[in-house]
Design a protein around this motif. Structure first.
Motif, PDB file in Angstrom:
ATOM      1  N   THR A  63       0.852  -1.186   0.000  1.00  0.00           N
ATOM      2  CA  THR A  63       0.000   0.000   0.000  1.00  0.00           C
ATOM      3  C   THR A  63       0.885   1.232   0.000  1.00  0.00           C
ATOM      4  O   THR A  63       2.047   1.156   0.430  1.00  0.00           O
ATOM      5  N   PRO A  64       0.370   2.371  -0.451  1.00  0.00           N
ATOM      6  CA  PRO A  64      -0.916   2.587  -1.111  1.00  0.00           C
ATOM      7  C   PRO A  64      -1.021   1.747  -2.387  1.00  0.00           C
ATOM      8  O   PRO A  64      -0.005   1.394  -2.996  1.00  0.00           O
ATOM      9  N   TYR A  66      -3.569   1.260  -6.008  1.00  0.00           N
ATOM     10  CA  TYR A  66      -4.730   1.502  -6.853  1.00  0.00           C
ATOM     11  C   TYR A  66      -5.255   0.147  -7.328  1.00  0.00           C
ATOM     12  O   TYR A  66      -4.526  -0.613  -7.983  1.00  0.00           O
ATOM     13  N   THR A 332      -8.704   3.066  -3.961  1.00  0.00           N
ATOM     14  CA  THR A 332      -7.345   3.175  -3.430  1.00  0.00           C
ATOM     15  C   THR A 332      -7.308   2.625  -2.010  1.00  0.00           C
ATOM     16  O   THR A 332      -8.139   3.001  -1.173  1.00  0.00           O
ATOM     17  N   TYR A 334      -5.173   2.113   1.539  1.00  0.00           N
ATOM     18  CA  TYR A 334      -4.112   2.674   2.372  1.00  0.00           C
ATOM     19  C   TYR A 334      -4.024   1.895   3.676  1.00  0.00           C
ATOM     20  O   TYR A 334      -5.010   1.312   4.133  1.00  0.00           O
ATOM     21  N   ASP A 357      -0.453  10.540  -4.362  1.00  0.00           N
ATOM     22  CA  ASP A 357      -1.248   9.571  -5.119  1.00  0.00           C
ATOM     23  C   ASP A 357      -2.668  10.056  -5.379  1.00  0.00           C
ATOM     24  O   ASP A 357      -3.390   9.455  -6.164  1.00  0.00           O
ATOM     25  N   ASN A 358      -3.087  11.153  -4.714  1.00  0.00           N
ATOM     26  CA  ASN A 358      -4.394  11.757  -4.986  1.00  0.00           C
ATOM     27  C   ASN A 358      -4.316  13.246  -4.664  1.00  0.00           C
ATOM     28  O   ASN A 358      -4.509  13.654  -3.522  1.00  0.00           O
ATOM     29  N   THR A 418     -11.717   6.332  -7.237  1.00  0.00           N
ATOM     30  CA  THR A 418     -10.410   6.940  -7.495  1.00  0.00           C
ATOM     31  C   THR A 418      -9.792   6.463  -8.806  1.00  0.00           C
ATOM     32  O   THR A 418      -8.604   6.633  -9.033  1.00  0.00           O
ATOM     33  N   CYS A 422      -6.268  10.019 -10.480  1.00  0.00           N
ATOM     34  CA  CYS A 422      -5.409   9.783  -9.317  1.00  0.00           C
ATOM     35  C   CYS A 422      -4.087   9.186  -9.788  1.00  0.00           C
ATOM     36  O   CYS A 422      -3.038   9.815  -9.634  1.00  0.00           O
ATOM     37  N   HIS A 423      -4.145   8.019 -10.407  1.00  0.00           N
ATOM     38  CA  HIS A 423      -2.926   7.457 -10.988  1.00  0.00           C
ATOM     39  C   HIS A 423      -2.323   8.404 -12.025  1.00  0.00           C
ATOM     40  O   HIS A 423      -1.114   8.629 -12.058  1.00  0.00           O
ATOM     41  N   PRO A 435       2.369   4.483  -6.387  1.00  0.00           N
ATOM     42  CA  PRO A 435       1.804   3.160  -6.094  1.00  0.00           C
ATOM     43  C   PRO A 435       1.653   2.300  -7.336  1.00  0.00           C
ATOM     44  O   PRO A 435       1.642   2.787  -8.469  1.00  0.00           O
ATOM     45  N   LEU A 437      -0.618  -0.105  -9.773  1.00  0.00           N
ATOM     46  CA  LEU A 437      -2.003  -0.180 -10.255  1.00  0.00           C
ATOM     47  C   LEU A 437      -2.259  -1.625 -10.627  1.00  0.00           C
ATOM     48  O   LEU A 437      -1.528  -2.203 -11.447  1.00  0.00           O
TER      49      LEU A 437
END
Length: 463
Positions: A63-64, A66, A332, A334, A357-358, A418, A422-423, A435, A437
């Motif tokens: 983590t984090p 996606y 997402t 966390y 990440d966001n 998300t 975000c990514h 992070p 995906l």
């Protein structure tokens, strides 16, 4: 001491901030189906997506993280394609929302075209095997190299955004001996009811050529007069996260008037009208996104009415959903690291990611839904702020939410919706690796984009 144990202290303030959200009337473990991916459910209290437990995802990928529900993405792409399939219309997936080779393939396999807005996005789409003719290219400041690549590979549509681009593209087309098909992006003056940073059709902003000043009409004249550009239509985009088609109705009316002016002045009937994207999704309870079929019927009725009133044939309509397809499919994950009680205000729940990440919450006050994901809890609601680990007070993921009062270090929390922006907007602020995906489907997870490492961060630093 268990990982969820805390020092004694108030976890739910008796005196709440003046602007606090009301206490939730629903179970904190409840998953609103309008917000969460279609496969999201609780199994033994734990959140699963695509049939995979979040604890398994965290253990395997860290983590984090996606997580993208492939079936959810494909279903939404298919729904848009079907909604516009009864008429002469085209659906482009807006790659800026989320673009990887796998995502591009999914969109293409579901019958969508793809719009890209940089050389990098173009490279991803081509690497995924998407035929160039099924691509459209956007951008308010396309470089010569980007336009040259688009012309060279045969991108299907190039959306012109400035007078300078007309000259630049004309020169490139002449050099390559090509005649690219183009649309002129028109700033219609429609004030979309959304945040200033994602409203794109009012006159005082960087995109397009203004209708009110005559710039759009002049751009059309220049393209029609060019020897190496083929004008096939007009483009408009009024903004993002929009829940009604009212603004599209105004934009369509103004664009149709321009189509009429073009026909009168040049004897040319343009065959395409691209109304862009920007229709919203549900981030929090109370958001009311429209179904693709409802959107399609509304937009087509609007354009047909305006064209009939002006004596024009119905053009081929195009739309560009991005967030509406990718957004709800993404979650997402966390891990909670620290919970800090600020007596009389709220508890700050700090996680192992944040604005890197966001960035959307910090950038324009985006709202999200978040739940305790790794276990069940019947603890009382705790007014919280979900924050990241970056060196900014504005490093917030969810500004105001209620979490169970026993949330603590080691717990997993999940933030819904998300999948878009975000990514694609992630950074390495504070040198955090971006992070991974992963796609989840039918009980399996696979990496689409691997997690960055410290070696990745140092590779480009030549010292």
């Amino acid at each position: 001491m268990s990982r969820n144990a805390h020092p004694a202290g108030p976890r739910h303030a008796e005196v709440l901030p003046e602007d606090h959200p009301p206490l939730p009337s629903h179970d904190l473990t409840e998953l609103d189906p309008v917000i969460w991916p279609t496969t999201a459910k609780r199994v033994g209290g734990e959140l699963t997506i695509g049939g995979v437990r979040v604890s398994e995802l965290a253990e395997q990928f860290g983590t984090p993280l996606y997580a993208l529900d492939e079936d959810d993405f494909r279903t939404r792409a298919r729904d848009y394609q079907l909604a516009f399939s009864d008429v002469d219309a085209e659906v482009y997936y807006a790659g800026k929302a989320l673009l990887t080779k796998a995502v591009a393939r999914w969109a293409h396999e579901e019958g969508l075209k793809i719009d890209v807005c940089s050389a990098g996005e173009l490279a991803v789409a081509l690497a995924a095997g998407v035929p160039p003719a099924r691509l459209g290219m956007h951008g308010n400041n396309k470089s010569r190299a980007e336009l040259a690549r688009a012309v060279d590979v045969g991108v299907g549509r190039i959306v012109i955004d400035s007078f300078a681009e007309i000259e630049r593209l004309e020169q490139i087309a002449a050099e390559y001996g090509r005649t690219p098909e183009v649309l002129v992006r028109v700033t219609t003056g429609v004030e979309a009811h959304t945040h200033e940073f994602v409203a794109t059709a009012h006159d005082d902003q960087k995109f397009g050529l203004a209708l009110s000043s005559g710039a759009a009409a002049e751009a059309v004249r220049r393209v029609i007069a060019s020897r190496h550009l083929n004008l096939v239509g007009l483009h408009s985009h009024i903004g993002s996260q929009i829940f009604t088609t009212d603004g599209f109705e105004v934009a369509a009316r103004r664009l149709t008037r321009l189509l009429t002016q073009i026909h009168t002045e040049h004897g040319v009937v343009l065959s395409e009208l691209n109304l862009g994207g920007g229709l919203g999704i549900a981030y929090v309870t109370g958001d009311t996104p429209q179904e693709p079929k409802t959107i399609a019927d509304s937009l087509l009725t609007i354009v047909q009415r305006e064209c009939e009133a002006n004596g024009l044939p119905m053009p081929r309509i195009a739309v560009e959903p991005g967030r509406a397809i990718a957004g709800p499919a993404g979650v997402t994950l966390y891990e909670v690291g620290t919970v800090k009680d600020v007596e009389g205000l709220r508890s700050y729940v700090s996680v192992d990611g944040g604005m890197s990440d966001n960035i959307r919450t910090a950038l324009y006050g985006a709202e999200y839904t978040c739940v305790l994901a790794s276990r069940a809890s019947d603890a009382s609601p705790m007014l919280s702020r979900l924050v990241g680990k970056h060196c900014e007070s504005g490093d917030m993921i969810v500004r105001d939410l209620y979490l169970p009062a026993d949330v603590g270090a080691g717990d997993l929390v999940a933030v819904a919706a998300t999948g878009a922006y975000c990514h694609s907007m992630a950074s390495n602020y504070n040198y955090l690796p971006r992070p991974a995906l992963v796609a989840v489907r039918e009980g399996r997870a696979r990496t689409l984009v691997r997690r960055e490492t410290e070696e990745d961060l140092l590779r480009l630093d030549v010292g």
